[in-house]
Enzyme design. Structure first.
Site, PDB file in Angstrom:
ATOM      1  N   SER A  49      16.639  30.151  35.265  1.00  0.00           N
ATOM      2  CA  SER A  49      15.567  30.825  34.526  1.00  0.00           C
ATOM      3  C   SER A  49      15.932  32.178  33.956  1.00  0.00           C
ATOM      4  CB  SER A  49      14.355  30.994  35.446  1.00  0.00           C
ATOM      5  OG  SER A  49      14.722  31.791  36.551  1.00  0.00           O
ATOM      6  N   ASP A 110      11.871  26.642  46.001  1.00  0.00           N
ATOM      7  CA  ASP A 110      13.001  27.142  46.774  1.00  0.00           C
ATOM      8  C   ASP A 110      14.182  26.166  46.780  1.00  0.00           C
ATOM      9  OD1 ASP A 110      14.691  28.415  48.458  1.00  0.00           O
ATOM     10  OD2 ASP A 110      13.497  28.065  50.273  1.00  0.00           O
ATOM     11  N   ALA A 111      15.222  26.550  46.045  1.00  0.00           N
ATOM     12  CA  ALA A 111      16.422  25.704  45.949  1.00  0.00           C
ATOM     13  C   ALA A 111      17.113  25.511  47.289  1.00  0.00           C
ATOM     14  CB  ALA A 111      17.409  26.328  44.962  1.00  0.00           C
ATOM     15  N   LEU A 139      22.685  30.888  41.468  1.00  0.00           N
ATOM     16  CA  LEU A 139      21.619  31.541  42.237  1.00  0.00           C
ATOM     17  C   LEU A 139      21.945  32.993  42.526  1.00  0.00           C
ATOM     18  CD1 LEU A 139      20.322  29.424  45.234  1.00  0.00           C
ATOM     19  CD2 LEU A 139      19.202  29.982  43.108  1.00  0.00           C
ATOM     20  N   ALA A 140      20.948  33.834  42.476  1.00  0.00           N
ATOM     21  CA  ALA A 140      21.070  35.184  43.020  1.00  0.00           C
ATOM     22  C   ALA A 140      19.778  35.420  43.790  1.00  0.00           C
ATOM     23  CB  ALA A 140      21.237  36.204  41.913  1.00  0.00           C
ATOM     24  N   TYR A 235      31.630  46.169  45.664  1.00  0.00           N
ATOM     25  CA  TYR A 235      31.530  44.744  45.367  1.00  0.00           C
ATOM     26  C   TYR A 235      32.556  43.931  46.145  1.00  0.00           C
ATOM     27  CZ  TYR A 235      29.564  40.837  42.919  1.00  0.00           C
ATOM     28  OH  TYR A 235      28.898  39.665  42.650  1.00  0.00           O
ATOM     29  N   LEU A 274      27.520  42.213  33.637  1.00  0.00           N
ATOM     30  CA  LEU A 274      26.434  42.330  32.666  1.00  0.00           C
ATOM     31  C   LEU A 274      25.173  42.795  33.361  1.00  0.00           C
ATOM     32  CD1 LEU A 274      26.754  39.127  30.504  1.00  0.00           C
ATOM     33  CD2 LEU A 274      26.769  41.464  29.681  1.00  0.00           C
ATOM     34  N   THR A 276      21.802  42.136  34.526  1.00  0.00           N
ATOM     35  CA  THR A 276      20.818  41.081  34.784  1.00  0.00           C
ATOM     36  C   THR A 276      19.906  41.590  35.893  1.00  0.00           C
ATOM     37  OG1 THR A 276      22.064  39.976  36.530  1.00  0.00           O
ATOM     38  CG2 THR A 276      22.514  39.241  34.279  1.00  0.00           C
TER      39      THR A 276
HETATM   40  P1  NAI Z   1      19.501  36.395  37.886  1.00  0.00           P
HETATM   41  O1  NAI Z   1      18.746  37.171  38.885  1.00  0.00           O
HETATM   42  O2  NAI Z   1      19.290  36.654  36.450  1.00  0.00           O
HETATM   43  O3  NAI Z   1      19.270  34.823  38.131  1.00  0.00           O
HETATM   44  C1  NAI Z   1      19.077  34.300  39.412  1.00  0.00           C
HETATM   45  C2  NAI Z   1      18.448  32.928  39.339  1.00  0.00           C
HETATM   46  O4  NAI Z   1      18.294  32.418  40.677  1.00  0.00           O
HETATM   47  C3  NAI Z   1      17.050  32.916  38.723  1.00  0.00           C
HETATM   48  O5  NAI Z   1      16.940  31.762  37.908  1.00  0.00           O
HETATM   49  C4  NAI Z   1      16.131  32.772  39.937  1.00  0.00           C
HETATM   50  O6  NAI Z   1      14.899  32.134  39.661  1.00  0.00           O
HETATM   51  C5  NAI Z   1      16.985  31.898  40.818  1.00  0.00           C
HETATM   52  N1  NAI Z   1      16.604  31.926  42.239  1.00  0.00           N
HETATM   53  C6  NAI Z   1      16.639  32.975  43.090  1.00  0.00           C
HETATM   54  N2  NAI Z   1      16.229  32.570  44.324  1.00  0.00           N
HETATM   55  C7  NAI Z   1      15.960  31.257  44.251  1.00  0.00           C
HETATM   56  C8  NAI Z   1      15.512  30.274  45.173  1.00  0.00           C
HETATM   57  N3  NAI Z   1      15.292  30.561  46.448  1.00  0.00           N
HETATM   58  N4  NAI Z   1      15.304  29.019  44.727  1.00  0.00           N
HETATM   59  C9  NAI Z   1      15.523  28.697  43.432  1.00  0.00           C
HETATM   60  N5  NAI Z   1      15.970  29.574  42.519  1.00  0.00           N
HETATM   61  C10 NAI Z   1      16.182  30.845  42.916  1.00  0.00           C
HETATM   62  O7  NAI Z   1      21.039  36.594  38.283  1.00  0.00           O
HETATM   63  P2  NAI Z   1      22.442  36.443  37.524  1.00  0.00           P
HETATM   64  O8  NAI Z   1      23.022  37.763  37.306  1.00  0.00           O
HETATM   65  O9  NAI Z   1      22.358  35.483  36.409  1.00  0.00           O
HETATM   66  O10 NAI Z   1      23.285  35.808  38.699  1.00  0.00           O
HETATM   67  C11 NAI Z   1      23.613  34.448  38.779  1.00  0.00           C
HETATM   68  C12 NAI Z   1      24.977  34.337  39.401  1.00  0.00           C
HETATM   69  O11 NAI Z   1      25.950  34.951  38.549  1.00  0.00           O
HETATM   70  C13 NAI Z   1      25.074  35.030  40.752  1.00  0.00           C
HETATM   71  O12 NAI Z   1      25.864  34.253  41.615  1.00  0.00           O
HETATM   72  C14 NAI Z   1      25.783  36.324  40.416  1.00  0.00           C
HETATM   73  O13 NAI Z   1      26.473  36.854  41.504  1.00  0.00           O
HETATM   74  C15 NAI Z   1      26.717  35.855  39.315  1.00  0.00           C
HETATM   75  N6  NAI Z   1      27.275  36.907  38.488  1.00  0.00           N
HETATM   76  C16 NAI Z   1      26.527  37.883  37.907  1.00  0.00           C
HETATM   77  C17 NAI Z   1      27.149  38.906  37.185  1.00  0.00           C
HETATM   78  C18 NAI Z   1      26.375  39.978  36.518  1.00  0.00           C
HETATM   79  O14 NAI Z   1      26.997  40.948  36.073  1.00  0.00           O
HETATM   80  N7  NAI Z   1      25.084  39.860  36.406  1.00  0.00           N
HETATM   81  C19 NAI Z   1      28.595  38.959  37.027  1.00  0.00           C
HETATM   82  C20 NAI Z   1      29.257  37.844  37.594  1.00  0.00           C
HETATM   83  C21 NAI Z   1      28.623  36.883  38.321  1.00  0.00           C
END
Ligand code: NAI
Ligand code: NA
Length: 397
Positions: A49, A110-111, A139-140, A235, A274, A276
Site C-alpha cells: 500500500s 495482519d500479514a 513489509l515494514a 542501520y 528514500l 517513506t
Molecule cells: P512503508 O511503510 O511505506 O510500507 C510498509 C508496508 O507494510 C505498508 O504497505 C503497510 O501497510 C504494510 N504493513 C505493515 N504492517 C503490516 C501488517 N502487520 N500486515 C500487513 N501489512 C503490513 O515502508 P517501505 O519503506 O516501503 O519499506 C518496505 C521495505 O523496504 C522494508 O523492508 C524496508 O526496510 C525496505 N527498504 C526501505 C528503504 C527506504 O529507504 N525507505 C530502503 C531500502 C529498503
C-alpha cells in the site's frame, strides 16, 4: 472537511485522499512512459500500500500487465481520523487498475497471521487461477504477533554497539537537530529480528507451498537496506540491520528450497535510501537522504521509489542486467553506493550544520517527497477543497 497536513516529528497525522490519487497517478504515468516488459502474470505483494511495495505493484501491473494481490495493514476514516495514506493509495490504485481492466485484489489486515495466509491461499485457488509466479515481501512494521506462540514482539530502532548521537531532520519543526540512539538490550535485538527478520517471509512461502499455489519458476524477492558508512551505526550495526541480516540468511534457505521444488529463486534486494513512512522515523536517516538526493540529483542519477523499483524489475529480476553481489543480493542501490556519490555525501556530512542544512542538502526535495507520501504538496491538488468525508468513507480498498 478541509484536510491540512499535521506532523509529529517524522510522523504524518493526516492524509489527503485526493493527493493520494495524484501520488499514485504520477507513478503510473512514469511506468506508462517507459517500455512495457515481459514479467510475471500473477503476483502477491506483502506490504503493497505504500513505499516500495506500492511502487512495485504499480510497475508490475501497468508495466507488465500483471494481476496483483496486495496485502497491507491500513485504516479508513474513523471519527476524526482521515484514513491512512496506504488506505487512499490502495483505493487510487484500484480505480486506475479498474480502468485498464487489470485484475487486482486487496487483503487489508495482519500479514503476520495464519488467518491472512489461509485467506490469500484460498483466494488464489478459487479466484486467481490457482498459482502465483512472484511474491514480493515489502513489509515494514513495528509489531508482530508470532502466530505460533501468540507472543507479541515490538521492534526497536536502536544501536547494538554504543549510544549514537547524530544529526537528523525534524520535518515537523523544519530544523536539524541531534538525536540519540541508545543501545538495545539482547531482548530488543531479538524482538526486532522477530518483527523485521525473515521468519514471516518463510512462513508465507511454506504456507503457499503447502497450499500448492506456487508455479514452476516461481520467484520471491524481499526488500532490504544496507546503506553507507555514515549510517552504519544506526542501520547496519543497529537492531534493524540485525533483522535485515536475518532476512538475507532466510533468502538463502528459501532459494535452496525453491530451486529444488520449482526451479525457483529467492532474493533479497538492497534498495536505495528514500523517504517513506518507515524510513522517515529512523534517526539520522532523513538528513542522510536529503544530502544523498542533493548529490544524486546533481549527477542526474536520482531515483524515486517508482524509478528504483521499475529498474529492479525490468533490468534485474525480469531483465538481463542484474547487479548481484558476492552474497547473492540484488543491488539496485548500486548508484547510491557509488564511490564518487558517497565521497561527496561524506564531504557534505562533515560540513552540514543546523544553519546551512537547507542550502547544502536537498532539504526541499526530501521534504516534498515526505509530504507527498501523505498526499500533500502537489501543485495540482486543491488543498482548500471541502471534502465530503461521508462519501469518501464509503470507499474501500
Ligand atoms: P512503508 O511503510 O511505506 O510500507 C510498509 C508496508 O507494510 C505498508 O504497505 C503497510 O501497510 C504494510 N504493513 C505493515 N504492517 C503490516 C501488517 N502487520 N500486515 C500487513 N501489512 C503490513 O515502508 P517501505 O519503506 O516501503 O519499506 C518496505 C521495505 O523496504 C522494508 O523492508 C524496508 O526496510 C525496505 N527498504 C526501505 C528503504 C527506504 O529507504 N525507505 C530502503 C531500502 C529498503
Ligand atoms: Na512497502
Amino acid at each position: 472537511m478541509v484536510i491540512k497536513p499535521r506532523l509529529k516529528g517524522g510522523l504524518a497525522l493526516t492524509n489527503h485522499p485526493i493527493g493520494a490519487k495524484e501520488f499514485v497517478k504520477r507513478q503510473i504515468d512514469y511506468v506508462k512512459s517507459q517500455d512495457k516488459y515481459e514479467g510475471p502474470k500473477k503476483v502477491l505483494i506483502i506490504g503493497s500500500s505504500s513505499g516500495y511495495g506500492l511502487a512495485t505493484r504499480i510497475s508490475l501491473a501497468f508495466g507488465a500487465g500483471a494481476e496483483t494481490i496486495g496485502v497491507a495493514f491500513e485504516k479508513g476514516i474513523e471519527g476524526k481520523r482521515t484514513g491512512s495514506a496506504g488506505w487512499w493509495n490502495t483505493i487510487a490504485f484500484d480505480e486506475a487498475a479498474e480502468k485498464e481492466g487489470l485484475k487486482y485484489k486487496n487483503f487489508i489486515g495482519d500479514a503476520f497471521s495464519f488467518e491472512m495466509k489461509d485467506d490469500v491461499i484460498k483466494f488464489i485457488k478459487e479466484e486467481f487461477g490457482g498459482k502465483i509466479d512472484l511474491l514480493i515481501y515489502s513489509l515494514a512494521s513495528a509489531v508482530r504477533t508470532d502466530p505460533i506462540d501468540g507472543v507479541t514482539y515490538r521492534s526497536a530502532l536502536k544501536s547494538t554497539t554504543r549510544d549514537i548521537t547524530g544529526p537528523t531532520i525534524n520535518f515537523e519543526k523544519e530544523i536539524m537537530e541531534d538525536t540519540t540512539m541508545g543501545v538495545a538490550t539482547p531482548e530488543e535485538i531479538k524482538s526486532t529480528v522477530k518483527v523485521m527478520g525473515g521468519e514471516d517471509w518463510k512462513l508465507w512461502i511454506e504456507a503457499l507451498d503447502k497450499g500448492g499455489v506456487l508455479s514452476e519458476g516461481f520467484k520471491t524477492v524481499a526488500y532490504s537496506y544496507l546503506g553507507p558508512k555514515v549510517t552504519y551505526g544506526i542501520y547496519k550495526e543497529g537492531t534493524i540491520g540485525a533483522a535485515k541480516r536475518d532476512l538475507e540468511h532466510t533468502s538463502d534457505i528459501l532459494n535452496d528450497f525453491l530451486k529444488k521444488r520449482y526451479n525457483g529463486e529467492a532474493y533479497v534486494s538492497l534498495s536505495k535510501a528514500l523517504m517513506t513512512k518507515a524510513s522517515a522515523v529512523i534517526p539520522i536517516f532523513p538528513l542522510y537522504a536529503a544530502l544523498l538526493y542533493k548529490v544524486m540529483k546533481e549527477k542526474g542519477i536520482h531515483e524515486g521509489t517508482i524509478e528504483q523499483k521499475h529498474r529492479l524489475l525490468t533490468k534485474m529480476v525480469y531483465g538481463n542486467e542484474p547487479v548481484i553481489d558476492e552474497e547473492r543480493r540484488l543491488r539496485p542501490d548500486n548508484w547510491e553506493m557509488r564511490e564518487d556519490v558517497q565521497a561527496e555525501v561524506e564531504a557534505l556530512w562533515d560540513k552540514v550544520t543546523p544553519e546551512n542544512f537547507k542550502e547544502i542538502s536537498d532539504y526541499a526535495g526530501a521534504r516534498e517527497e515526505f509530504m507527498q507520501l501523505n498526499g500533500f504538496d502537489f501543485d495540482n491538488v486543491d488543498y482548500d477543497a471541502d471534502l465530503d468525508l461521508e462519501e469518501l468513507a464509503k470507499l474501500r480498498p
